[in-house]
Design a protein around this motif. Sequence first.
Motif, PDB file in Angstrom:
ATOM      1  N   CYS A  12     -15.681  47.659   5.459  1.00 49.26           N
ATOM      2  CA  CYS A  12     -14.788  47.265   4.041  1.00 49.26           C
ATOM      3  C   CYS A  12     -13.875  48.561   3.872  1.00 49.26           C
ATOM      4  O   CYS A  12     -14.525  49.505   3.305  1.00 49.26           O
ATOM      5  N   ALA A  13     -13.419  47.863   3.364  1.00 48.47           N
ATOM      6  CA  ALA A  13     -12.061  48.802   3.502  1.00 48.47           C
ATOM      7  C   ALA A  13     -12.238  49.750   1.553  1.00 48.47           C
ATOM      8  O   ALA A  13     -11.467  49.985   1.239  1.00 48.47           O
ATOM      9  N   ILE A  14     -13.328  48.608   0.273  1.00 52.76           N
ATOM     10  CA  ILE A  14     -13.202  48.452  -0.313  1.00 52.76           C
ATOM     11  C   ILE A  14     -14.346  50.075  -1.259  1.00 52.76           C
ATOM     12  O   ILE A  14     -14.748  50.898  -1.556  1.00 52.76           O
ATOM     13  N   CYS A  15     -15.884  49.422  -0.399  1.00 53.68           N
ATOM     14  CA  CYS A  15     -17.019  50.332   0.104  1.00 53.68           C
ATOM     15  C   CYS A  15     -16.692  51.102   1.073  1.00 53.68           C
ATOM     16  O   CYS A  15     -17.575  51.613   1.220  1.00 53.68           O
ATOM     17  N   LEU A  16     -16.328  50.704   2.086  1.00 53.25           N
ATOM     18  CA  LEU A  16     -16.269  51.729   3.381  1.00 53.25           C
ATOM     19  C   LEU A  16     -17.775  51.360   3.665  1.00 53.25           C
ATOM     20  O   LEU A  16     -18.205  52.800   4.725  1.00 53.25           O
ATOM     21  N   ALA A  17     -17.781  50.495   3.875  1.00 53.04           N
ATOM     22  CA  ALA A  17     -19.519  50.520   4.171  1.00 53.04           C
ATOM     23  C   ALA A  17     -19.205  49.326   5.098  1.00 53.04           C
ATOM     24  O   ALA A  17     -18.777  48.765   5.150  1.00 53.04           O
ATOM     25  N   LEU A  18     -20.662  48.895   6.200  1.00 52.88           N
ATOM     26  CA  LEU A  18     -20.264  47.589   6.459  1.00 52.88           C
ATOM     27  C   LEU A  18     -20.359  46.394   6.428  1.00 52.88           C
ATOM     28  O   LEU A  18     -20.997  46.211   4.985  1.00 52.88           O
ATOM     29  N   TYR A  19     -19.797  45.223   6.583  1.00 49.99           N
ATOM     30  CA  TYR A  19     -19.505  44.094   5.261  1.00 49.99           C
ATOM     31  C   TYR A  19     -20.766  43.647   4.994  1.00 49.99           C
ATOM     32  O   TYR A  19     -21.738  44.131   5.507  1.00 49.99           O
TER      33      TYR A  19
END
Length: 518
Positions: A12-19
């Motif tokens: 995810c471009a917001i949390c920078l973790a796997l969706y």
Amino acid sequence: MAEQLLEDKLTCAICLALYRDPVTLPCGHNFCGACIRDWWGPGEKACPECRESFPDGAELRRNVTLSSVLEVVRAERGPAASPAPAAGPDPGARCPQHGRPLELFCRTEGRCVCSACVVNECGLHERALLDVECQARKAQLRAMLEVTRQQTTQAESQLQELHLRSSQIQSSACTLASVVSGKFSCLLQALKMRQVMALRDIEVAKKQALAQAQEEEQRLQGHLEATARFDCRIRDLEQLDDPTFLQESQLLAPPGPLAPLTPPQWDADQQLDGLKESLSQLCGLLLDKGDPGGAPAEAADSGSLEAPGALALVPSPVCPLRRKLWQNYRNLTFDPDSANRHLYLSRQDQQVEHRPKPRGPAKPGSFELWQVQCTQSFRSGRHYWEVHTSNHSVTLGVAYPELTRHKLGPHTDNISHGPSSWGLCVQEDSAQAWHNGKAQRLPGVSGKLLGVDLDLASGCLTFYSLEPETQRLHTFHGIFTRPLYPVFWLLEGRTLTLCHRPEARLPSGLQEEVSGLS
């Protein structure tokens, strides 16, 4: 590598973790459902990546395919594949603006940022994960540390070299001051004695001129007295009667003719010319840079004021040990018939120079090696001589008459290679005492003036370094059964000079012996 690329695509471009529960916007970009809803809030809605507006009234729809792929990826990774807490960003470090964890480093602005900062402010900036940036910075620091360590080692080496150079300068300055003091001391003594002699010469010339003037004065005074007597006699004769006057006047003789005046011989310019020449010689002695010999010190010792010759020593204070050695001083000369073809003799066979071009055909009995021996030899008694060298790479020694003149092998010298010779080899950074092919390493010779003391009675051969002070280098002990000749070897471009002392004489009884051996 493929697994890392897959995870990048599923991040995810917001949390920078796997969706987590991924949803798809009309523009095609995917985000976690909770992340996009939290990002939008109650205001205008748009895609965080491309800024395309989200239609009012539209609903976020779950991306079923992407959710299935994420389930497969999480199943393959398992619980052990989850990143360790220590590898991620510090959970306590949060963005002061958005309150989110600091997960990235913005290289463009040089600061740690959160996911909200990435979307709002650093979207087009160069970014990196915190641990990746830390590893890169640590690698840079280690490289910088290695450079500073090398610079430290280089600085310490330069500092050590500087200290050594400073020590050499101090030693050289001390030696130079001693030499200059010796020059001026000897010059002052010579000037004092020259003053005495100049005043004496002036007094002698004055007395001679005044004696000539007195002789002329006596001659003229006698002539005046004679003319006065003649005048008085004429007046007396004038008072006599005629017969008597005629008789007496025939006996009267006038004084002789007056001789020309001989002026006294006095020429002040001539007195000054001699003084100027003498002072010029003394100034030349002061400025002389190194022709060896012993004239200044000898002049101070003996009171002689002879002009320094071509082999004059640099004036320097003479220590008691060297004065004692001078009691057995011998003036040596090189034997022209023994000199190698590349060795050129000069200054009445007192100096030898090694030149690249040979003189001509070798003489019978001359050395094929780069060597020359002296005319004199000694079989008994005690003898001392001094040698001035132009540079290192020379050998001083003594040898029996049977020292071979022929070259054997690649060596250019044979002094001390066998049992019939002893030598001291002066090298650039050290000296070596040689005999019978064995060498003993000695400290470097600081000066270019060397002395050799041969005591045949006690069986001792001693080499001395005479600059800046007299220092014993090495002593050979042995029983010398045959006459010993001083012998020398020198490298190309080197010059050796045998120092002479005018008052050096052989003891009575040895003169004929040495002459016979030579």
